[in-house]
Write a protein that holds these residues in place. Structure first.
Motif, mmCIF file in Angstrom:
data_model
loop_
_atom_site.group_PDB
_atom_site.id
_atom_site.type_symbol
_atom_site.label_atom_id
_atom_site.label_comp_id
_atom_site.label_asym_id
_atom_site.label_seq_id
_atom_site.Cartn_x
_atom_site.Cartn_y
_atom_site.Cartn_z
ATOM 1 N N LYS A 281 0.851 -1.192 0.000
ATOM 2 C CA LYS A 281 0.000 0.000 0.000
ATOM 3 C C LYS A 281 0.885 1.241 0.000
ATOM 4 O O LYS A 281 2.049 1.201 0.398
ATOM 5 N N ASP A 282 0.299 2.361 -0.454
ATOM 6 C CA ASP A 282 1.017 3.622 -0.383
ATOM 7 C C ASP A 282 1.112 4.073 1.071
ATOM 8 O O ASP A 282 0.201 3.836 1.866
ATOM 9 N N CYS A 283 2.192 4.760 1.414
ATOM 10 C CA CYS A 283 2.388 5.183 2.804
ATOM 11 C C CYS A 283 1.317 6.178 3.250
ATOM 12 O O CYS A 283 0.950 6.218 4.427
ATOM 13 N N THR A 284 0.789 7.001 2.312
ATOM 14 C CA THR A 284 -0.283 7.940 2.668
ATOM 15 C C THR A 284 -1.568 7.195 3.023
ATOM 16 O O THR A 284 -2.340 7.658 3.860
ATOM 17 N N THR A 285 -1.788 6.044 2.395
ATOM 18 C CA THR A 285 -2.961 5.222 2.721
ATOM 19 C C THR A 285 -2.868 4.708 4.148
ATOM 20 O O THR A 285 -3.853 4.727 4.894
ATOM 21 N N ILE A 286 -1.686 4.274 4.536
ATOM 22 C CA ILE A 286 -1.467 3.796 5.904
ATOM 23 C C ILE A 286 -1.631 4.952 6.891
ATOM 24 O O ILE A 286 -2.247 4.801 7.955
ATOM 25 N N SER A 287 -1.093 6.117 6.526
ATOM 26 C CA SER A 287 -1.184 7.288 7.401
ATOM 27 C C SER A 287 -2.644 7.691 7.638
ATOM 28 O O SER A 287 -3.052 7.963 8.769
ATOM 29 N N LYS A 288 -3.434 7.740 6.571
ATOM 30 C CA LYS A 288 -4.854 8.094 6.706
ATOM 31 C C LYS A 288 -5.604 7.064 7.534
ATOM 32 O O LYS A 288 -6.455 7.408 8.353
ATOM 33 N N GLU A 289 -5.303 5.800 7.322
ATOM 34 C CA GLU A 289 -5.962 4.730 8.081
ATOM 35 C C GLU A 289 -5.715 4.900 9.572
ATOM 36 O O GLU A 289 -6.637 4.778 10.386
ATOM 37 N N VAL A 290 -4.482 5.194 9.940
ATOM 38 C CA VAL A 290 -4.126 5.337 11.354
ATOM 39 C C VAL A 290 -4.746 6.603 11.948
ATOM 40 O O VAL A 290 -5.356 6.581 13.024
ATOM 41 N N ARG A 291 -4.622 7.739 11.244
ATOM 42 C CA ARG A 291 -5.104 9.016 11.788
ATOM 43 C C ARG A 291 -6.623 9.091 11.868
ATOM 44 O O ARG A 291 -7.173 9.734 12.753
ATOM 45 N N PHE A 292 -7.318 8.457 10.934
ATOM 46 C CA PHE A 292 -8.782 8.510 10.923
ATOM 47 C C PHE A 292 -9.423 7.561 11.924
ATOM 48 O O PHE A 292 -10.617 7.654 12.186
ATOM 49 N N HIS A 293 -8.645 6.626 12.457
ATOM 50 C CA HIS A 293 -9.226 5.629 13.367
ATOM 51 C C HIS A 293 -8.476 5.577 14.699
ATOM 52 O O HIS A 293 -8.282 4.507 15.275
ATOM 53 N N LEU A 294 -8.081 6.732 15.182
ATOM 54 C CA LEU A 294 -7.398 6.788 16.469
ATOM 55 C C LEU A 294 -8.383 6.551 17.609
ATOM 56 O O LEU A 294 -9.536 6.969 17.549
ATOM 57 N N VAL A 295 -7.929 5.896 18.641
ATOM 58 C CA VAL A 295 -8.725 5.658 19.846
ATOM 59 C C VAL A 295 -8.020 6.321 21.010
ATOM 60 O O VAL A 295 -6.847 6.025 21.283
ATOM 61 N N GLU A 296 -8.712 7.254 21.681
ATOM 62 C CA GLU A 296 -8.124 7.937 22.830
ATOM 63 C C GLU A 296 -8.406 7.179 24.115
ATOM 64 O O GLU A 296 -9.516 6.685 24.313
ATOM 65 N N ARG A 297 -7.397 7.122 24.980
ATOM 66 C CA ARG A 297 -7.544 6.409 26.254
ATOM 67 C C ARG A 297 -6.963 7.247 27.383
ATOM 68 O O ARG A 297 -5.894 7.835 27.241
ATOM 69 N N LYS A 298 -7.678 7.294 28.477
ATOM 70 C CA LYS A 298 -7.185 7.936 29.687
ATOM 71 C C LYS A 298 -6.727 6.838 30.637
ATOM 72 O O LYS A 298 -7.500 6.351 31.459
ATOM 73 N N SER A 299 -5.498 6.455 30.495
ATOM 74 C CA SER A 299 -4.966 5.360 31.314
ATOM 75 C C SER A 299 -3.645 5.779 31.950
ATOM 76 O O SER A 299 -2.916 6.624 31.413
ATOM 77 N N GLY A 300 -3.359 5.199 33.082
ATOM 78 C CA GLY A 300 -2.138 5.515 33.809
ATOM 79 C C GLY A 300 -1.007 4.581 33.467
ATOM 80 O O GLY A 300 -0.987 3.947 32.408
ATOM 81 N N ALA A 301 -0.054 4.501 34.370
ATOM 82 C CA ALA A 301 1.107 3.627 34.189
ATOM 83 C C ALA A 301 1.142 2.620 35.331
ATOM 84 O O ALA A 301 0.235 2.568 36.168
ATOM 85 N N TRP A 302 2.183 1.825 35.378
ATOM 86 C CA TRP A 302 2.313 0.836 36.444
ATOM 87 C C TRP A 302 2.412 1.551 37.791
ATOM 88 O O TRP A 302 3.308 2.354 38.041
ATOM 89 N N GLY A 303 1.452 1.284 38.661
ATOM 90 C CA GLY A 303 1.472 1.855 39.998
ATOM 91 C C GLY A 303 1.016 3.296 40.064
ATOM 92 O O GLY A 303 1.077 3.918 41.120
ATOM 93 N N GLN A 304 0.598 3.887 38.946
ATOM 94 C CA GLN A 304 0.147 5.279 38.906
ATOM 95 C C GLN A 304 -1.154 5.392 38.117
ATOM 96 O O GLN A 304 -1.336 4.708 37.096
ATOM 97 N N GLY A 305 -2.076 6.270 38.589
ATOM 98 C CA GLY A 305 -3.318 6.490 37.877
ATOM 99 C C GLY A 305 -3.147 7.514 36.772
ATOM 100 O O GLY A 305 -2.094 8.137 36.620
ATOM 101 N N TYR A 306 -4.184 7.717 36.009
ATOM 102 C CA TYR A 306 -4.161 8.689 34.910
ATOM 103 C C TYR A 306 -4.012 10.107 35.468
ATOM 104 O O TYR A 306 -4.752 10.532 36.362
#
Length: 313
Positions: free
Chosen positions: A32-57
């Protein structure tokens, strides 16, 4: 090669992002063209409010060294000494300023392959193949639904249809008496009423409950094919060959915005002169009204001399 991304290809993209590969490398792997991959990733982003090991968000820019406590109004029984260690402190703190990761502003725009993912407490953006496929299928399904009529066309139809239905006229009777203004089949009109797109409702159609359900059909615009008998271009050529009419008027419609106003143009070829009439809609009745007004204005004798032959497309 299909232009649509498959589920397996989306799974591969998620794996490659986790491995830290660039869009060019992923595109080379998938063909695939690299722009196709870029659009696929940017148009289907999922946001998450998550913390780290031993720490909250906690996405506050001043979270380090912050000593505020009890911002949410709870007592010390909540077990958290400092609010900066709580995953809901950002919602209550008046001094909250979100700290956005600068890495997300450039490719690959996601945290999938970030080495600090397990240590980061900021808002994260992830590419999830399963979610991406679900969004794609939903958008594809939505694109195939709906009606093939604009808002202006629907309003014009409603203005004609609703008052007549309120008077007790049936759909069949309305269509017969307004054949040049209503360009839709009776079944289509029933569907519009049934879906609530017309002001008149099913309660205004007392006989509708007696009709048996029928299979759905596509949108059909009514066309009276009988009007074409003896009026095709071949008939025009034969007529002009047998008769010597020097004056020919060419008729056409100039359509701007779909469902909006339309111009009817009458071009007098020999005189190189054109008339244009503004119509509210592109229907047969408005054309009939224009010629009726011209006939009334000039009188039948002059009208016949001005329009001996009319050629429409």
């Amino acid at each position: 090669m299909s232009k649509h991304m498959s589920q397996s290809e989306r799974n591969d993209i998620e794996i490659f992002l986790k491995e830290g590969k660039s869009f060019k490398e992923i595109g080379r792997q998938l063909g695939k063209d690299c722009t196709t991959i870029s659009k696929e990733v940017r148009f289907h982003l999922v946001e998450r409010k998550s913390g780290a090991w031993g720490q909250g968000y906690n996405a506050c820019a001043i979270r380090f060294g912050c000593k505020k406590s009890l911002l949410c109004g709870k007592t010390r029984d909540c077990g958290v000494k400092k609010c900066s260690n709580c995953n809901i402190c950002n919602d209550f703190c008046s001094s909250f300023i979100e700290d956005v990761c600068k890495i997300l502003s450039k490719p690959p725009y996601v945290c999938n392959g970030c080495p600090n993912l397990k240590k980061c407490t900021l808002r994260k953006k992830m590419y999830v193949a399963k979610k991406s496929q679900e969004e794609y299928e939903y958008i594809r399904s939505e694109a195939r639904t709906g009606i093939a009529i604009t808002k202006d066309e629907l309003e014009q139809l409603d203005q004609i249809l609703t008052p007549l239905i309120k008077k007790g006229q049936s759909i069949h009777h309305i269509c017969v008496n307004n054949a040049d203004s209503i360009l839709y089949s009776e079944k289509t009109l029933y569907n519009y009423i049934d879906s609530g797109m017309i002001t008149a409702c099913n309660l205004d159609l007392p006989r509708k409950v007696k009709y048996r359900p029928r299979k759905k059909a596509g949108l059909i615009h009514k066309v009276d094919t009988k009007c074409r008998i003896g009026r095709k271009y071949e008939d025009y050529q034969v007529f002009m060959g047998e008769n010597n009419y020097p004056l020919v008027v060419q008729m056409d419609s100039v359509i701007g915005r779909k469902g909006g106003k339309v111009l009817l143009t009458l071009h007098f070829v020999k005189a190189e002169f054109m008339l244009a009439f503004l119509r509210d809609a592109n229907d047969s009745q408005s054309v009939i009204d224009v010629f009726d007004k011209l006939n009334e204005l000039f009188g039948i004798d002059i009208f016949k001399k001005l329009f001996p032959v009319c050629l429409g497309d």
